[in-house]
Design a protein around this motif. Structure first.
Motif, PDB file in Angstrom:
ATOM      1  N   ARG A   4      25.387 155.900  58.052  1.00 50.75           N
ATOM      2  CA  ARG A   4      24.935 157.077  58.807  1.00 50.75           C
ATOM      3  C   ARG A   4      25.960 157.452  59.878  1.00 50.75           C
ATOM      4  O   ARG A   4      26.259 158.621  60.080  1.00 50.75           O
ATOM      5  N   VAL A   5      26.514 156.461  60.556  1.00 51.32           N
ATOM      6  CA  VAL A   5      27.520 156.707  61.599  1.00 51.32           C
ATOM      7  C   VAL A   5      28.788 157.294  60.976  1.00 51.32           C
ATOM      8  O   VAL A   5      29.354 158.265  61.494  1.00 51.32           O
ATOM      9  N   LEU A   6      29.240 156.734  59.864  1.00 50.19           N
ATOM     10  CA  LEU A   6      30.444 157.263  59.198  1.00 50.19           C
ATOM     11  C   LEU A   6      30.230 158.694  58.715  1.00 50.19           C
ATOM     12  O   LEU A   6      31.132 159.527  58.823  1.00 50.19           O
ATOM     13  N   CYS A   7      29.046 158.957  58.185  1.00 49.38           N
ATOM     14  CA  CYS A   7      28.757 160.320  57.730  1.00 49.38           C
ATOM     15  C   CYS A   7      28.749 161.292  58.909  1.00 49.38           C
ATOM     16  O   CYS A   7      29.233 162.413  58.792  1.00 49.38           O
ATOM     17  N   ALA A   8      28.199 160.863  60.031  1.00 43.25           N
ATOM     18  CA  ALA A   8      28.163 161.725  61.213  1.00 43.25           C
ATOM     19  C   ALA A   8      29.559 161.936  61.805  1.00 43.25           C
ATOM     20  O   ALA A   8      29.863 163.012  62.325  1.00 43.25           O
ATOM     21  N   LEU A   9      30.421 160.919  61.700  1.00 44.08           N
ATOM     22  CA  LEU A   9      31.763 161.025  62.282  1.00 44.08           C
ATOM     23  C   LEU A   9      32.788 161.670  61.352  1.00 44.08           C
ATOM     24  O   LEU A   9      33.889 162.016  61.807  1.00 44.08           O
ATOM     25  N   ALA A  10      32.483 161.830  60.083  1.00 41.79           N
ATOM     26  CA  ALA A  10      33.446 162.380  59.115  1.00 41.79           C
ATOM     27  C   ALA A  10      34.021 163.726  59.567  1.00 41.79           C
ATOM     28  O   ALA A  10      35.244 163.917  59.521  1.00 41.79           O
ATOM     29  N   PRO A  11      33.222 164.696  60.015  1.00 42.93           N
ATOM     30  CA  PRO A  11      33.805 165.964  60.472  1.00 42.93           C
ATOM     31  C   PRO A  11      34.699 165.803  61.700  1.00 42.93           C
ATOM     32  O   PRO A  11      35.728 166.467  61.813  1.00 42.93           O
ATOM     33  N   LEU A  12      34.328 164.906  62.616  1.00 44.03           N
ATOM     34  CA  LEU A  12      35.124 164.724  63.824  1.00 44.03           C
ATOM     35  C   LEU A  12      36.460 164.048  63.515  1.00 44.03           C
ATOM     36  O   LEU A  12      37.497 164.416  64.075  1.00 44.03           O
ATOM     37  N   LEU A  13      36.434 163.049  62.638  1.00 45.65           N
ATOM     38  CA  LEU A  13      37.644 162.300  62.324  1.00 45.65           C
ATOM     39  C   LEU A  13      38.622 163.086  61.449  1.00 45.65           C
ATOM     40  O   LEU A  13      39.819 162.824  61.479  1.00 45.65           O
ATOM     41  N   THR A  14      38.107 164.038  60.678  1.00 48.07           N
ATOM     42  CA  THR A  14      38.972 164.835  59.791  1.00 48.07           C
ATOM     43  C   THR A  14      39.229 166.233  60.329  1.00 48.07           C
ATOM     44  O   THR A  14      39.680 167.102  59.591  1.00 48.07           O
ATOM     45  N   VAL A  15      38.941 166.465  61.581  1.00 48.93           N
ATOM     46  CA  VAL A  15      39.132 167.755  62.258  1.00 48.93           C
ATOM     47  C   VAL A  15      38.453 168.885  61.472  1.00 48.93           C
ATOM     48  O   VAL A  15      39.008 169.967  61.263  1.00 48.93           O
ATOM     49  N   GLY A  16      37.240 168.633  60.985  1.00 46.92           N
ATOM     50  CA  GLY A  16      36.444 169.672  60.347  1.00 46.92           C
ATOM     51  C   GLY A  16      36.655 169.835  58.859  1.00 46.92           C
ATOM     52  O   GLY A  16      35.902 170.564  58.217  1.00 46.92           O
ATOM     53  N   LEU A  17      37.661 169.184  58.274  1.00 50.01           N
ATOM     54  CA  LEU A  17      37.918 169.388  56.849  1.00 50.01           C
ATOM     55  C   LEU A  17      36.823 168.780  55.976  1.00 50.01           C
ATOM     56  O   LEU A  17      36.587 169.260  54.871  1.00 50.01           O
ATOM     57  N   LEU A  18      36.149 167.754  56.460  1.00 53.28           N
ATOM     58  CA  LEU A  18      34.997 167.198  55.743  1.00 53.28           C
ATOM     59  C   LEU A  18      33.692 167.581  56.433  1.00 53.28           C
ATOM     60  O   LEU A  18      32.716 166.833  56.408  1.00 53.28           O
ATOM     61  N   GLY A  19      33.653 168.747  56.994  1.00 53.09           N
ATOM     62  CA  GLY A  19      32.474 169.221  57.720  1.00 53.09           C
ATOM     63  C   GLY A  19      31.274 169.493  56.841  1.00 53.09           C
ATOM     64  O   GLY A  19      30.144 169.550  57.328  1.00 53.09           O
ATOM     65  N   VAL A  20      31.475 169.639  55.540  1.00 51.71           N
ATOM     66  CA  VAL A  20      30.354 169.909  54.645  1.00 51.71           C
ATOM     67  C   VAL A  20      29.668 168.633  54.173  1.00 51.71           C
ATOM     68  O   VAL A  20      28.550 168.678  53.661  1.00 51.71           O
ATOM     69  N   VAL A  21      30.301 167.487  54.340  1.00 54.10           N
ATOM     70  CA  VAL A  21      29.771 166.230  53.795  1.00 54.10           C
ATOM     71  C   VAL A  21      28.384 165.882  54.349  1.00 54.10           C
ATOM     72  O   VAL A  21      27.471 165.585  53.573  1.00 54.10           O
ATOM     73  N   PRO A  22      28.149 165.914  55.662  1.00 52.47           N
ATOM     74  CA  PRO A  22      26.817 165.541  56.155  1.00 52.47           C
ATOM     75  C   PRO A  22      25.708 166.460  55.655  1.00 52.47           C
ATOM     76  O   PRO A  22      24.648 165.998  55.247  1.00 52.47           O
ATOM     77  N   SER A  23      25.944 167.757  55.655  1.00 51.82           N
ATOM     78  CA  SER A  23      24.901 168.678  55.206  1.00 51.82           C
ATOM     79  C   SER A  23      24.676 168.572  53.697  1.00 51.82           C
ATOM     80  O   SER A  23      23.541 168.688  53.229  1.00 51.82           O
ATOM     81  N   LEU A  24      25.736 168.334  52.937  1.00 53.11           N
ATOM     82  CA  LEU A  24      25.558 168.136  51.496  1.00 53.11           C
ATOM     83  C   LEU A  24      24.768 166.857  51.219  1.00 53.11           C
ATOM     84  O   LEU A  24      23.925 166.823  50.314  1.00 53.11           O
ATOM     85  N   LEU A  25      25.023 165.833  51.983  1.00 57.20           N
ATOM     86  CA  LEU A  25      24.282 164.584  51.816  1.00 57.20           C
ATOM     87  C   LEU A  25      22.796 164.795  52.086  1.00 57.20           C
ATOM     88  O   LEU A  25      21.942 164.328  51.326  1.00 57.20           O
ATOM     89  N   LEU A  26      22.469 165.507  53.147  1.00 59.83           N
ATOM     90  CA  LEU A  26      21.070 165.797  53.446  1.00 59.83           C
ATOM     91  C   LEU A  26      20.426 166.621  52.339  1.00 59.83           C
ATOM     92  O   LEU A  26      19.294 166.368  51.941  1.00 59.83           O
ATOM     93  N   ALA A  27      21.138 167.623  51.843  1.00 59.83           N
ATOM     94  CA  ALA A  27      20.585 168.491  50.800  1.00 59.83           C
ATOM     95  C   ALA A  27      20.339 167.727  49.512  1.00 59.83           C
ATOM     96  O   ALA A  27      19.327 167.939  48.842  1.00 59.83           O
ATOM     97  N   VAL A  28      21.243 166.828  49.160  1.00 57.03           N
ATOM     98  CA  VAL A  28      21.078 166.056  47.926  1.00 57.03           C
ATOM     99  C   VAL A  28      19.961 165.028  48.068  1.00 57.03           C
ATOM    100  O   VAL A  28      19.175 164.833  47.147  1.00 57.03           O
ATOM    101  N   ARG A  29      19.870 164.395  49.231  1.00 62.14           N
ATOM    102  CA  ARG A  29      18.861 163.358  49.433  1.00 62.14           C
ATOM    103  C   ARG A  29      17.451 163.915  49.500  1.00 62.14           C
ATOM    104  O   ARG A  29      16.526 163.340  48.939  1.00 62.14           O
ATOM    105  N   ARG A  30      17.272 165.050  50.176  1.00 62.39           N
ATOM    106  CA  ARG A  30      15.913 165.528  50.415  1.00 62.39           C
ATOM    107  C   ARG A  30      15.495 166.702  49.557  1.00 62.39           C
ATOM    108  O   ARG A  30      14.315 166.898  49.327  1.00 62.39           O
ATOM    109  N   ARG A  31      16.417 167.515  49.154  1.00 64.30           N
ATOM    110  CA  ARG A  31      16.137 168.691  48.315  1.00 64.30           C
ATOM    111  C   ARG A  31      15.067 169.602  48.933  1.00 64.30           C
ATOM    112  O   ARG A  31      14.197 170.104  48.252  1.00 64.30           O
ATOM    113  N   ARG A  32      15.160 169.812  50.220  1.00 64.62           N
ATOM    114  CA  ARG A  32      14.269 170.751  50.892  1.00 64.62           C
ATOM    115  C   ARG A  32      15.033 172.030  51.167  1.00 64.62           C
ATOM    116  O   ARG A  32      16.258 172.031  51.286  1.00 64.62           O
TER     117      ARG A  32
END
Length: 156
Positions: A4-32
């Protein structure tokens, strides 16, 4: 917790280039619906960043440059906050129906058909109604006889 921490830090550590990863993870996990909308918004921002970078690099347009900078800033700073808020337990449980209490496996002790033979149960009900299966089989027999009679009369 580490994932969870790595997923939250991915956008910060990659200067926004992986900014879609956390929201995609939420969408795939919950499908709401609102999680899918969040993923679509961040994917649109990433697409805007890519297009504006291509346009700004080829024709030296200051508008495309500014659009890319804004998209990069949003992709760098907001996905972490979005992920932490949307992944909290209060949001995760929202919209789920409350669990229904389990019904007893058997009816009340007095209504059991085995009450007279089982120790510990009360007396059986005084006037028991005929079982629905008996009535249904009687109705089906009458219907069968009626159909046979109509077939004989119609066929002659």
């Amino acid at each position: 917790m580490a994932a969870r921490v790595l997923c939250a830090l991915a956008p910060l550590l990659t200067v926004g280039l992986l900014g879609v990863v956390p929201s995609l993870l939420l969408a795939v996990r919950r499908r709401r619906a609102y999680d899918i909308v969040g993923a679509v918004v961040f994917c649109a921002l990433l697409l805007t960043l890519a297009v504006s970078a291509g346009v700004a690099g080829s024709i030296k347009d200051p508008t495309a440059d500014l659009t890319g900078e804004i998209a990069l800033g949003v992709l760098w700073l907001t996905p972490t906050a979005h992920f932490l808020v949307m992944d909290s337990r209060a949001v995760w449980e929202a919209g789920r129906p409350a669990p229904k209490p389990l019904a007893p496996a058997y009816g009340p002790p007095a209504a059991s058909p085995y009450a007279p033979t089982m120790p510990g149960y009360g007396a059986p009900p005084a006037a028991a109604a005929p079982a629905p299966a008996v009535e249904t089989s009687h109705d089906l027999r009458e219907l069968g006889e009626l159909l046979r009679r109509q077939a004989r009369e119609g066929g002659s």
